[in-house]
Design a protein around this motif. Sequence first.
Motif, mmCIF file in Angstrom:
data_model
loop_
_atom_site.group_PDB
_atom_site.id
_atom_site.type_symbol
_atom_site.label_atom_id
_atom_site.label_comp_id
_atom_site.label_asym_id
_atom_site.label_seq_id
_atom_site.Cartn_x
_atom_site.Cartn_y
_atom_site.Cartn_z
ATOM 1 N N VAL A 1 -2.677 1.176 2.013
ATOM 2 C CA VAL A 1 -1.648 0.275 1.488
ATOM 3 C C VAL A 1 -0.235 0.673 1.897
ATOM 4 O O VAL A 1 0.717 -0.067 1.646
ATOM 5 C CB VAL A 1 -1.720 0.190 -0.053
ATOM 6 C CG1 VAL A 1 -3.060 -0.343 -0.490
ATOM 7 C CG2 VAL A 1 -1.435 1.544 -0.704
ATOM 8 N N VAL B 1 0.259 -9.266 0.322
ATOM 9 C CA VAL B 1 -0.894 -8.783 1.075
ATOM 10 C C VAL B 1 -2.137 -9.593 0.692
ATOM 11 O O VAL B 1 -2.334 -9.925 -0.487
ATOM 12 C CB VAL B 1 -1.132 -7.286 0.808
ATOM 13 C CG1 VAL B 1 -2.435 -6.803 1.435
ATOM 14 C CG2 VAL B 1 0.045 -6.471 1.331
ATOM 15 N N SER C 1 -0.899 -4.005 10.741
ATOM 16 C CA SER C 1 -1.128 -5.116 9.816
ATOM 17 C C SER C 1 -2.351 -4.979 8.930
ATOM 18 O O SER C 1 -2.437 -5.669 7.907
ATOM 19 C CB SER C 1 -1.235 -6.431 10.611
ATOM 20 O OG SER C 1 -0.053 -6.679 11.338
ATOM 21 N N ALA D 1 -0.249 -4.662 -4.341
ATOM 22 C CA ALA D 1 -0.038 -5.012 -2.935
ATOM 23 C C ALA D 1 -0.166 -6.520 -2.735
ATOM 24 O O ALA D 1 0.604 -7.122 -1.972
ATOM 25 C CB ALA D 1 -1.035 -4.265 -2.058
ATOM 26 N N CYS D 2 -1.121 -7.137 -3.431
ATOM 27 C CA CYS D 2 -1.287 -8.587 -3.318
ATOM 28 C C CYS D 2 -0.063 -9.325 -3.854
ATOM 29 O O CYS D 2 0.348 -10.347 -3.297
ATOM 30 C CB CYS D 2 -2.542 -9.034 -4.063
ATOM 31 S SG CYS D 2 -4.095 -8.501 -3.297
ATOM 32 N N ASP E 1 3.860 -1.850 5.903
ATOM 33 C CA ASP E 1 3.969 -3.306 5.806
ATOM 34 C C ASP E 1 2.655 -3.949 6.252
ATOM 35 O O ASP E 1 2.569 -4.594 7.296
ATOM 36 C CB ASP E 1 5.139 -3.793 6.673
ATOM 37 C CG ASP E 1 5.417 -5.275 6.480
ATOM 38 O OD1 ASP E 1 5.014 -5.811 5.442
ATOM 39 O OD2 ASP E 1 6.022 -5.891 7.384
ATOM 40 N N ARG E 2 1.624 -3.782 5.442
ATOM 41 C CA ARG E 2 0.310 -4.336 5.782
ATOM 42 C C ARG E 2 0.206 -5.787 5.308
ATOM 43 O O ARG E 2 0.692 -6.132 4.232
ATOM 44 C CB ARG E 2 -0.798 -3.502 5.150
ATOM 45 C CG ARG E 2 -0.741 -2.013 5.503
ATOM 46 C CD ARG E 2 -0.877 -1.769 6.999
ATOM 47 N NE ARG E 2 -0.762 -0.359 7.320
ATOM 48 C CZ ARG E 2 -1.788 0.483 7.385
ATOM 49 N NH1 ARG E 2 -3.006 0.052 7.141
ATOM 50 N NH2 ARG E 2 -1.585 1.749 7.695
ATOM 51 N N ARG E 3 -0.456 -6.606 6.097
ATOM 52 C CA ARG E 3 -0.681 -8.002 5.707
ATOM 53 C C ARG E 3 -2.092 -8.223 5.176
ATOM 54 O O ARG E 3 -2.340 -9.170 4.431
ATOM 55 C CB ARG E 3 -0.450 -8.923 6.906
ATOM 56 C CG ARG E 3 1.005 -9.049 7.319
ATOM 57 C CD ARG E 3 1.162 -10.046 8.447
ATOM 58 N NE ARG E 3 0.567 -9.573 9.688
ATOM 59 C CZ ARG E 3 0.378 -10.308 10.771
ATOM 60 N NH1 ARG E 3 0.693 -11.579 10.750
ATOM 61 N NH2 ARG E 3 -0.140 -9.800 11.858
#
Length: 246
Positions: free
Chosen positions: A158, A194, A86, A189-190, A161-163
């Motif tokens: 990045v 993210v 994450s 990404a944001c 599936d990073r939060r």
Amino acid sequence: MSVLELRAVSKVYGQGVTEVVALHDVDLAVDPGQMVAVMGPSGSGKSSLLTIAGSLEAPTSGEVLVGGGKLAEMSRDELARLRRRSIGYVFQDFNLLPGLTAVENVSLPLELDGLSARRARAAGMTALERLDLADRAGHFPDQLSGGERQRVAIARAVVGDRRLLLADEPTGALDSSTGEAVMRLIRQACKQGVAAVVVTHDAQSASWADRVIFLRDDRVTDGTSPPAGPESLLAPGPGFPSGPAL
């Protein structure tokens, strides 16, 4: 629900005459899709804020929550799983593994989490292509320039599936054009949900953020939405430190 919450977080190193207060009662919430830039003079606690947010060290007091889960209540295995799945972290010194190629460094977190090598490498290549590094995918870190190593570190942070993305001076070793490409990738990404916290001394990089907060003397002294353009961040004014504070 916020992806990251710091509630009255303090961090003290040492004791007695050697005691150093890095953070004092810091509150911060970062929502999905939001980028927060953290600015402030050297020694103001910016890097400590990132390492605590990323579960790399515990606060002296206060609570840290990622995805609603309290880090203090997680086991070491649970924290390792959280970081692997994450949280993407971009360190100032890159922290690339010297025995792995660029694409192997980028895809390693995915492979450790059980993704097949073929799919992990494909995702790694996509991340490298976005940073114009496809032709360097098979090179080892000592065969790359400082700027290239920084971009590989960004790609690793990045991919998947990073939060939560935590970046410590992500454009520090880059020229303005490549730095812009890096911030665009973080912004992208944001847009995919993210939450990002970016420590920076660079007003141009900070202008990509939805919010800018300032750390001074171990406290958050001001927070604001960025003005219309990066040039206004360079000008002294209310809430914006001048001179070396940037």
